[in-house]
Enzyme design. Structure first.
Site, mmCIF file in Angstrom:
data_model
loop_
_atom_site.group_PDB
_atom_site.id
_atom_site.type_symbol
_atom_site.label_atom_id
_atom_site.label_comp_id
_atom_site.label_asym_id
_atom_site.label_seq_id
_atom_site.Cartn_x
_atom_site.Cartn_y
_atom_site.Cartn_z
ATOM 1 N N LYS A 1 0.720 -1.219 0.073
ATOM 2 C CA LYS A 1 0.013 0.061 -0.003
ATOM 3 C C LYS A 1 0.813 1.256 0.088
ATOM 4 O O LYS A 1 1.804 1.162 0.722
ATOM 5 C CB LYS A 1 -1.011 -0.074 1.376
ATOM 6 C CG LYS A 1 -2.039 0.962 1.331
ATOM 7 C CD LYS A 1 -2.797 0.775 2.495
ATOM 8 C CE LYS A 1 -3.960 1.970 2.436
ATOM 9 N NZ LYS A 1 -4.899 1.838 3.756
ATOM 10 N N SER B 1 -10.053 2.166 2.697
ATOM 11 C CA SER B 1 -9.102 3.030 1.606
ATOM 12 C C SER B 1 -8.092 2.002 0.984
ATOM 13 O O SER B 1 -7.309 2.349 0.126
ATOM 14 C CB SER B 1 -7.962 3.716 2.632
ATOM 15 O OG SER B 1 -7.543 3.032 3.521
ATOM 16 N N SER C 1 -10.629 -0.081 6.745
ATOM 17 C CA SER C 1 -9.706 -0.005 5.574
ATOM 18 C C SER C 1 -9.008 -1.195 5.016
ATOM 19 O O SER C 1 -8.785 -1.316 3.864
ATOM 20 C CB SER C 1 -8.537 1.263 5.575
ATOM 21 O OG SER C 1 -9.321 2.411 5.545
#
Lengths: 493, 95
Positions: A78, A156, A180
């Site tokens: 990420k 997210s 998330s």
């Protein structure tokens, strides 16, 4: 051979140890899948040279017979994780061009274990969002599709979820402040675990809300989550909130035996307007665990309703403080200044240009609730409610509940752009089942459990006792096995 | 409690985010909506409840107060939009 990128971590590990494949072959397969998946916009910075170097080193280590489980595994990271020399910008324009001089603890641990970095993954800007629509890189797209619409992979950690579901990498890192990891995992039919707060070091991960943020793995199976969490977890002197307690062998705790365990079903999670399919899935999940020998009990978590409003005070408050560092001085974007502009104009213009609208809103809300005169009314009250939410969980665990079963999300994946005109608060409702877990610092895992009538994946969430991820993963694997979710998105990209 | 345009302007300035005058009404309305949502918290009886400071009951670790890191100014400055002679450069702060 593209089949290689479809392997689970456990399968790839076993194949590597038997000499049936190489990390180089796995890595090349993933790089080729990534190249063909630009439409998904999951990978936003690809690092093929680094990946191939790491893969060769991993192969040498495997040949020498000294390879931990993650050795040779091609992963996506990420964009929130700082990776040395590789763009790390939290999907924000304000960190444009930022290449850290250091490596986050989690990624360093993964590289030390021999894992391979394929590149950085799309996400919501500063992890603020539930649909991956606030990213400076543009939307990530869900590999699942039921008509001509592009669907959100959730957020997210939307790029992480899309990449794992589309077989672009074997697994990915995610972070979870209010859901998330778990919400995008549920939207894409994969597994995602948010560990107990303090299990995984936050050092080198761009901070959103420090008392809630926790990194975790996003994988295709529960076993993979156990393997990868083991490599990510552990005490770190550089994160004073990381717990100095031993990390058990999570994979070894997957016994498949949950006889005698008590699973709580919280009545407050039965929301008005909850789709019948999700309610039915939840009931089936409870039956599966009962059939496996667990005792199912109704429980009450009376302050559940207040979790979202408390979260939307606390998280923006912490974010407004954490994001104060983006001022155009030390890294990233600096606005072009007009004649006579001073330092305040530099800050204000830089932050107006650098932050997207949702980030600006949250920073301003956070600023407001922390400002003189409102601190007690909002921030302190939210922290008190947070204490009550945690107390609710403490009480049910004290009554002998081992894990709690809930839906992971209030709906399946929705279309990109469909929430564009919605009130910001409507988007926040995506986190209704997950946010309590962050507020209470507990471990929570999303497990794919079925398809809705349209054919989109739905997940269930299991919430565990603090520090008992091993037990939680074991229950999750029983659920995974019983649900038998094997559907994969058909390749259209 | 709703946020008026003056309050929105003040909050934006406190947050050091430039907001155009034309955008203030919409911003004020959005912030008000979020605050209204938060006001549900007023329904909760929090008498005698301590605000949570740490989610896990842990004592933060201590270590000797000594320098353990540093000595790489060039790396610290390597990402700066404007660095000169070993310093971060910013517009003039003091007249």
């Amino acid at each position: 051979m593209s089949e290689l990128s479809k392997l689970t971590l456990a399968e790839a590990r076993d194949a590597l140890r038997k000499g049936e494949t190489t990390s180089l072959a796995l890595t090349e397969a993933c790089l080729s899948e990534i190249e063909g998946a630009a439409r998904l916009n999951a990978f936003v910075h690809v690092t093929p040279e680094l990946a191939l170097d790491q893969a060769r080193a991993a192969d040498a280590r495997i040949a020498a017979g000294d390879a931990p489980a993650m050795c040779g595994m091609p992963l996506g990271i990420k964009d929130l994780f700082c990776t040395r020399g590789v763009p790390s910008q939290a999907a924000s324009h304000i960190l444009n061009g930022f290449r850290p001089e250091y490596e986050s603890t989690v990624t360093q641990k993964l590289w030390d274990a021999g894992a391979v970095m394929l590149g950085k993954l799309n996400m919501d800007e500063f992890a603020m969002g539930s649909s991956n629509e606030t990213s400076t890189y543009g939307n990530a797209v869900n590999p699942w599709k039921v008509d001509d619409r592009d669907l959100t992979p959730g957020g997210s950690s939307g790029g992480s979820a899309a990449a794992v579901a589309a077989d672009l990498c074997l697994a990915a890192t995610g972070t979870d402040t209010g859901g998330s990891i778990r919400q995008p995992a549920a939207f894409t039919g994969i597994v995602g675990i948010k560990p107990t707060y303090g299990r995984v070091s936050r050092w080198g991960i761009v901070a959103f809300a420090s008392s809630l943020d926790q990194a975790g793995p996003m994988t295709r199976t529960v076993r993979d989550a156990a393997i990868m969490l083991g490599a990510m977890a552990g005490h770190d002197p550089k994160d004073s909130t990381s717990a100095d307690i031993p990390v058990p062998d999570f994979e070894a705790m997957l016994t498949g035996d949950i006889r005698g365990k008590t699973i709580g079903i919280p009545r407050e999670y039965r929301m008005d307007g909850m789709p019948a399919e999700i309610e039915a899935l939840w009931t089936r999940g409870a039956e599966m665990l009962r059939d496996a020998g667990a005792k199912i009990v109704d429980i009450s978590l009376p302050h559940t309703k207040y979790a979202l409003p408390a979260y939307y005070v606390i998280a923006p408050a912490e974010a407004s403080s954490n994001l104060a560092r983006y001022d155009g001085v030390r890294y990233g974007h600096r606005a072009r200044l007009a004649e006579g502009d001073g330092i305040v104009q530099m800050y204000e213009k830089t932050r107006a240009e650098g932050f997207g609208k949702e980030v600006q809103r949250r920073v301003m809300i956070g600023t407001y609730v922390l400002s003189a005169g409102f601190y007690d009314a909002y921030y302190n009250r939210a922290r008190k409610v947070r204490a009550l939410i945690k107390r609710d969980f403490d009480e049910v665990f004290a009554q002998g509940v081992d894990a709690i079963l809930t839906p992971a999300t209030p709906s399946a994946a929705f279309g990109l752009g469909e929430m564009q005109d919605a009130d910001p608060v409507e988007m926040y409702l995506n986190d209704v089942f997950t946010v309590t877990v962050n507020l209470a610092g507990l471990p929570g895992i999303a497990v794919p459990a079925g398809l809705d009538a349209q054919g989109l994946p739905l997940g269930l969430q299991l919430i565990g006792r603090p520090w008992e991820e091993g037990d939680l993963l074991n229950t999750a694997q029983v659920l995974e096995d019983a649900a038998g979710f094997v559907s994969r998105p058909a390749k259209w990209w | 409690m709703s946020i008026d345009i003056d309050t929105a302007r003040r909050v934006a300035h406190l947050a050091r985010i430039a907001v155009a005058e034309d955008d203030l009404p919409a911003l004020a309305q959005q912030l008000s909506g979020i605050l209204t949502f938060m006001e549900q918290l007023n329904e909760v009886d929090v008498t005698g409840v301590e605000p949570m400071t740490s989610v896990t009951p842990m004592r933060l670790k201590r270590r000797a107060d000594v320098v353990t890191d540093g000595g790489y100014a060039a790396q610290i400055l390597s990402n700066a939009p404007d660095a000169r002679e070993g310093f971060f450069a910013v517009p003039k702060v003091v007249e």
